[in-house]
Scaffold this active site. Structure first.
Site, PDB file in Angstrom:
ATOM      1  N   CYS A   1       0.862  -1.176   0.000  1.00  0.00           N
ATOM      2  CA  CYS A   1       0.000   0.000   0.000  1.00  0.00           C
ATOM      3  C   CYS A   1       0.901   1.230   0.000  1.00  0.00           C
ATOM      4  O   CYS A   1       2.024   1.182  -0.489  1.00  0.00           O
ATOM      5  CB  CYS A   1      -0.984  -0.024   1.163  1.00  0.00           C
ATOM      6  SG  CYS A   1      -0.216  -0.071   2.806  1.00  0.00           S
ATOM      7  N   TRP A   2       0.442   2.347   0.548  1.00  0.00           N
ATOM      8  CA  TRP A   2       1.217   3.587   0.469  1.00  0.00           C
ATOM      9  C   TRP A   2       2.481   3.537   1.319  1.00  0.00           C
ATOM     10  O   TRP A   2       3.578   3.789   0.847  1.00  0.00           O
ATOM     11  CB  TRP A   2       0.331   4.759   0.878  1.00  0.00           C
ATOM     12  CG  TRP A   2       1.034   6.081   0.933  1.00  0.00           C
ATOM     13  CD1 TRP A   2       1.283   6.843   2.027  1.00  0.00           C
ATOM     14  CD2 TRP A   2       1.579   6.810  -0.176  1.00  0.00           C
ATOM     15  NE1 TRP A   2       1.953   7.999   1.691  1.00  0.00           N
ATOM     16  CE2 TRP A   2       2.145   8.011   0.336  1.00  0.00           C
ATOM     17  CE3 TRP A   2       1.658   6.573  -1.546  1.00  0.00           C
ATOM     18  CZ2 TRP A   2       2.768   8.957  -0.482  1.00  0.00           C
ATOM     19  CZ3 TRP A   2       2.276   7.518  -2.363  1.00  0.00           C
ATOM     20  CH2 TRP A   2       2.824   8.686  -1.823  1.00  0.00           C
TER      21      TRP A   2
END
Length: 365
Positions: A98-99
């Site tokens: 993810c980020w």
């Protein structure tokens, strides 16, 4: 970065190659800006859901936001299991990111491990991937041997690159990656340019496929191709490299450009808008003359004037200033803008490279 636990791995070429799939669980908007090449998009929150949760967290209650977020994440993971991930075998190994390598990737990877798959997360998430990419783009170009193809606009540099690739040579086609021909009229009619980050991701993937023991043919470019910028290390390596110079008569170049820029012929207004960008260099009177030629369909005359009055002077100023080996370049003469001509040139270049001899090329008949 060291992996924080046994279920995390650090970004590297070997890491990405060791998994059966890379799964990006960020939102579609995040993925569209950039992602690991080949990554499968399986968002645990879509764009609207992510915005909703973020607003609720800041304006209402972190607890309420986490509760709603958990419900939405669970629903979306269930949908992915029934759709994109259906039918994966028992020994399937996915890497999830993810980020920042936080809750979104952890939630997806946890569920995948509960299913029975050996799922790992990327330590630091997409941000660690970007840091690794920047380091790689600073190091890889210096390990490669470039042969830079030069020539005035319309001499067929891109055509020669494509012919070289068909002949088995290593080619780095920067304009293809950038979806732009590298000039004021370089926009492609059917493709938008990538974001800067996505261009860099595709560039790194292309560089990693190249064999450092063999030469890499590339077109001489400026620091920017359209709106995307080349990494400094790549520019430096190209500007210090051996050069090859394509030469063609103006008439030959006009014919080639008439073929490649034909999409402007049906839309003189769009062409006029692009030509207006050159008013600062050439004055409105000259640009007005060019636009008048376009308005009455005098395309060969317009193309020749653009070559002689704009492109050729700009090329001479830029190329000779920036590429130190260009004055010693082997000259490749192009008598016609047809594919067989470029095929013959490409074959001769490949033969010379295979013999490890310096380029002393005869004109193509």
């Amino acid at each position: 970065m060291n992996p924080p636990d046994r279920h995390s791995v650090v970004a590297s070429a070997a890491t990405f190659a060791s998994f059966d799939a890379v799964i990006d669980v960020r939102s579609p908007a995040e993925y569209a800006e950039d992602h690991v090449p080949g990554a499968l998009l399986c968002p645990v929150l879509d764009d609207a859901e992510r915005a909703r949760i973020g607003t609720m967290y800041k304006q209402e209650s972190p607890f309420q936001a986490r509760r709603l977020g958990a419900a939405l994440v669970a629903q979306n993971i269930a949908r992915h299991l029934e759709d994109a991930l259906a039918g994966k075998p028992r020994d399937w190994r996915p890497l999830v990111y993810c980020w920042r390598g936080g809750k979104r990737s952890a939630a997806m990877a946890h569920v995948l491990r509960e299913v029975g798959w050996d799922a790992k997360t990327l330590a630091g998430g997409y941000k660690s991937y970007r840091r690794w990419l920047v380091r790689e783009l600073a190091a890889l170009p210096g390990a490669l041997t470039f042969r830079v193809i030069h020539g005035a606009t319309g001499s067929g540099k891109s055509r020669l690159l494509r012919a070289l690739e068909r002949c088995g040579a290593q080619v780095l086609d920067l304009e293809e990656l950038a979806a732009h021909r590298g000039s004021v009229l370089g926009d492609l009619p059917d493709r938008a340019q990538p974001t800067q980050k996505w261009f860099e991701s595709q560039l790194l993937a292309a560089l990693q496929k190249l064999d450092a023991a063999r030469p890499v043919y590339v077109e001489g470019e400026s620091r920017k191709i359209g709106q995307v910028q080349l990494p400094a290390a790549l520019i430096e390596a190209m500007r210090a490299a051996e050069c090859l110079l394509l030469e063609a008569e103006v008439g030959t170049r006009v014919r080639l450009l008439m073929e490649e820029y034909g999409h402007f012929f049906g839309d003189p207004e769009a062409l006029g808008t692009q030509l207006d960008c050159l008013a600062g260099l050439h004055g409105r009177a000259r640009v007005g003359e060019w636009k008048a030629l376009a308005a009455r369909g005098a395309w060969p005359e317009l193309v020749e004037r653009l070559l002689v009055e704009h492109y050729d002077p700009a090329y001479r100023r830029s190329a000779l200033r920036n590429f130190e080996q260009l004055p010693q370049a082997a000259v490749l003469r192009v008598p016609a803008p047809d594919e067989p001509c470029y095929e013959r040139l490409a074959l001769e270049l490949v033969r010379h490279a295979a013999s490890h001899r310096p380029h002393r090329l005869a004109p193509v008949a």
